[in-house]
Design an enzyme around this catalytic site. Sequence first.
Site, PDB file in Angstrom:
ATOM      1  N   HIS A   1       0.891  -1.301   0.032  1.00 37.25           N
ATOM      2  CA  HIS A   1      -0.022   0.141  -0.147  1.00 37.25           C
ATOM      3  C   HIS A   1       0.961   1.333  -0.010  1.00 37.25           C
ATOM      4  O   HIS A   1       0.465   2.326  -0.378  1.00 37.25           O
ATOM      5  CB  HIS A   1      -1.021  -0.103   1.141  1.00 37.25           C
TER       6      HIS A   1
ATOM      7  N   ASP B   1      -2.939 -10.566  -2.394  1.00 37.99           N
ATOM      8  CA  ASP B   1      -3.338 -10.015  -1.200  1.00 37.99           C
ATOM      9  C   ASP B   1      -4.777  -9.538  -1.363  1.00 37.99           C
ATOM     10  O   ASP B   1      -5.056  -9.231  -2.586  1.00 37.99           O
ATOM     11  CB  ASP B   1      -2.625  -8.631  -0.729  1.00 37.99           C
TER      12      ASP B   1
ATOM     13  N   HIS C   1      -6.529  -7.322  -0.360  1.00 38.58           N
ATOM     14  CA  HIS C   1      -6.656  -5.666  -0.394  1.00 38.58           C
ATOM     15  C   HIS C   1      -6.058  -5.451  -1.751  1.00 38.58           C
ATOM     16  O   HIS C   1      -4.647  -5.915  -2.005  1.00 38.58           O
ATOM     17  CB  HIS C   1      -6.155  -5.095   0.695  1.00 38.58           C
TER      18      HIS C   1
ATOM     19  N   ASP D   1      -4.404 -12.941   3.157  1.00 39.57           N
ATOM     20  CA  ASP D   1      -5.672 -12.540   3.914  1.00 39.57           C
ATOM     21  C   ASP D   1      -7.192 -12.793   3.263  1.00 39.57           C
ATOM     22  O   ASP D   1      -8.021 -12.195   3.476  1.00 39.57           O
ATOM     23  CB  ASP D   1      -5.666 -10.904   4.254  1.00 39.57           C
TER      24      ASP D   1
END
Length: 371
Positions: free
Chosen positions: A143, A180, A182, A272
């Site tokens: 991120h 991931d 996200h 995740d």
Amino acid sequence: MTSERTLSVHWDELFLTHRMSNGTYEFPAREWLAIDEPHPERPERLLNIKSAIDRWLPERTEYRSVQPATEAQLTAVHDPAYLEEIRNASRRGGERVTASTEVTESAYRASAAAAGAAAAAATETLEDDDVVPYAMSRPPGHHAQPGMADGYCFINSVAVAAEHALDTGRADSVAIIDWDVHHGNGTQECFYDRDDVLVINLHNDFGAWGPNHPQTGDVDERGEGDGTGYNVNVPLPPGTGDGGYEYAYDRLIEPIVSAFDPDLLLASAGQDAGVADPGGRNLVTKDGYRSIAARTRALADDHADGSLAIVQEGGYQLSHLAFATLGVLEGALGVETEATDPFGVLEENEELAAEWIDTAAAACEDHWDLP
């Protein structure tokens, strides 16, 4: 290449020193919450992964010491002024930079070491395809944008690894697969106008998270200028499951990576999307992660001379993260341990996932030849 690959774990206890405080942070798709419990991105994540490796893969594993990324490696990706801000915040004892992300006293040192581990892992696989290098590091990085911390991330480790491989002439092209749950908005931002780095993101469709995370991860974010077509977003619905990820590899990932034909393949490995993780509910099992990694391994073998490195990103259910990551490592090594997924298989929504994946494919068909 050989079926007797060994696991090379780039690891340092410095990764355990960064611990964000209890308090206000965000789980995607929920309201802002004041939660009086440990922050989800905490040291125990790595301790559990390490325990799984030491129990189930001890004879195949070698640990490597870690050197922090150099200033030149870091500034090849991040703005120098931004790096100085994070350094100074750490020197002051820490401060919160977003509602979910806190610079701690050790955040900068741990993040620089994590980036160094990723760069070393990339270098190692380019020099020796008989090993599977794994940067078992934290904080995560995908991120982190060139000039902004975000989503528990301060330095973008996988971006530093890709840029280092290119800058040293060890690779002319790099593909990054980020599974991931996200969206890897920081990695997208780092290479958005580049055609020497292919970035593929498979992620839940959470949408923009506000001013610190303006990218949406939508299919129409495809790159710009020379990079048009080289940023591929694949939004996925909750419940995608093992079968949905298999379809994404069939429909998009394998044909695109094959056509790109990189010199190096990097996995931004956040587990995740697992069956028990609070962050996404994509219901991927240990077996599903083994399959994802095995297919990624095959792509590296067929198109990158075996050069594959794995960089740890997210994963926040402490028990399942260890099993899911073990599945990744099994798939990358081409082995299967006796460890079984304690959470089993939940009901998947493969039909809806296939519709979403087909939508992502339609957005790429003018640039890539897809089945």
